[in-house]
Scaffold this active site. Structure first.
Site, mmCIF file in Angstrom:
data_model
loop_
_atom_site.group_PDB
_atom_site.id
_atom_site.type_symbol
_atom_site.label_atom_id
_atom_site.label_comp_id
_atom_site.label_asym_id
_atom_site.label_seq_id
_atom_site.Cartn_x
_atom_site.Cartn_y
_atom_site.Cartn_z
ATOM 1 C CB CYS A 91 -0.920 0.000 1.215
ATOM 2 S SG CYS A 91 -1.969 1.470 1.319
ATOM 3 C CB CYS B 93 -5.352 3.656 -4.448
ATOM 4 S SG CYS B 93 -4.536 2.054 -4.647
#
Length: 264
Positions: free
Chosen positions: A71, A204
């Protein structure tokens, strides 16, 4: 009492637990309760900060308790935590992830950058269905899977409450992150994303890197290149060098301390 920290990178938000010696274990159901936006703290993901073999490791889980490889915003928020709390001096240092070792540039204040590693297009055609519309997508590997779609207007894709349907389905046995992208007149990009195991998020990190490569391919541009990407949660920049290595840069903020005991 188990204390945690809530933070975000362009409002892609996380609950972080510092557990250097990996002594506290969380079940999938506990992660779901913690991340639930109605009854829990509310976040896109859960990060346990541990050390493995003398190196920092990001043990990252999605909001539904499923394991994720990497991530980009999460690792930047983790780096902010390590430096702000005196566990790691500011400067350049590494954090290990399930997608490999990532190097970050972490100042005391200001944007944090992370070398996300190689971004690559996966051969083969894919299609993405959302809001009754079908789009052709670009299949991108960032250590986790991404399907990138270009649209003329963002309202073509609807509210993204349901996961877009991506075909062929067997291309993504563990699910896929889907990014919808619009080219802006100023040369920047606008993006929305539906993350596997989470739903639509405000931003994201790995998704912006996938979008940067897909936009480069779409516009037939050559590397190295830089794109500024506007997510609902804020602006991020992605530099891709001549060897297809992507560097993600943007803000990372720690917001508050939270108590997890009531969710365990």
């Amino acid at each position: 009492m188990i204390k945690a920290t809530y933070g975000h990178g362009t409002h892609n938000d996380f609950v972080l637990v510092f557990d250097e010696n990996d002594q506290v274990q969380f079940t999938k159901e506990q992660i779901k309760r913690i991340c639930d936006r109605t009854t829990g703290i509310g976040s896109d993901g859960f990060i346990k900060i541990i050390k493995k073999d003398g190196s920092w490791f990001m043990d990252y889980l999605n909001a539904d308790g499923s394991v994720a490889e990497m991530c980009g915003n999460g690792i930047r928020v983790m780096a902010r935590y390590l430096t702000a709390n005196g566990h790691q001096p500011s400067g350049i240092y590494a954090i290990n992830t399930r997608a490999g070792r990532k190097f970050l540039s972490v100042p005391d204040t200001g944007d944090i950058s992370v070398n996300m590693g190689q971004v690559s297009q996966v051969p083969g055609e894919i299609s993405v269905m959302a809001n009754g519309n079908t789009f052709l997508g670009v299949n991108v590997d960032m250590g986790n899977p991404h399907a990138v779609v270009f649209v003329d207007e963002m309202d073509q894709i609807g509210d993204l409450k349901a996961a877009p349907i991506v075909e062929p389905e067997d291309e993504y046995p563990e699910g896929v992150n889907v990014e919808f992208v619009k080219f802006l007149e100023n040369g920047e990009l606008q993006m929305r994303v539906h993350e596997r195991g989470v739903g639509e998020t405000q931003s994201c990190g790995t998704g912006t890197c996938a979008v940067a490569l897909a936009a480069t391919i779409k516009k037939r541009k050559s590397l190295p290149i830089k794109w500024v990407i506007n997510t609902p949660g804020g602006r991020l920049s992605v530099d891709i060098d001549g060897h297809s290595n992507a560097t993600l840069s943007g803000p990372a903020e720690l917001v508050k301390e939270v108590d997890l005991d009531q969710y365990l």
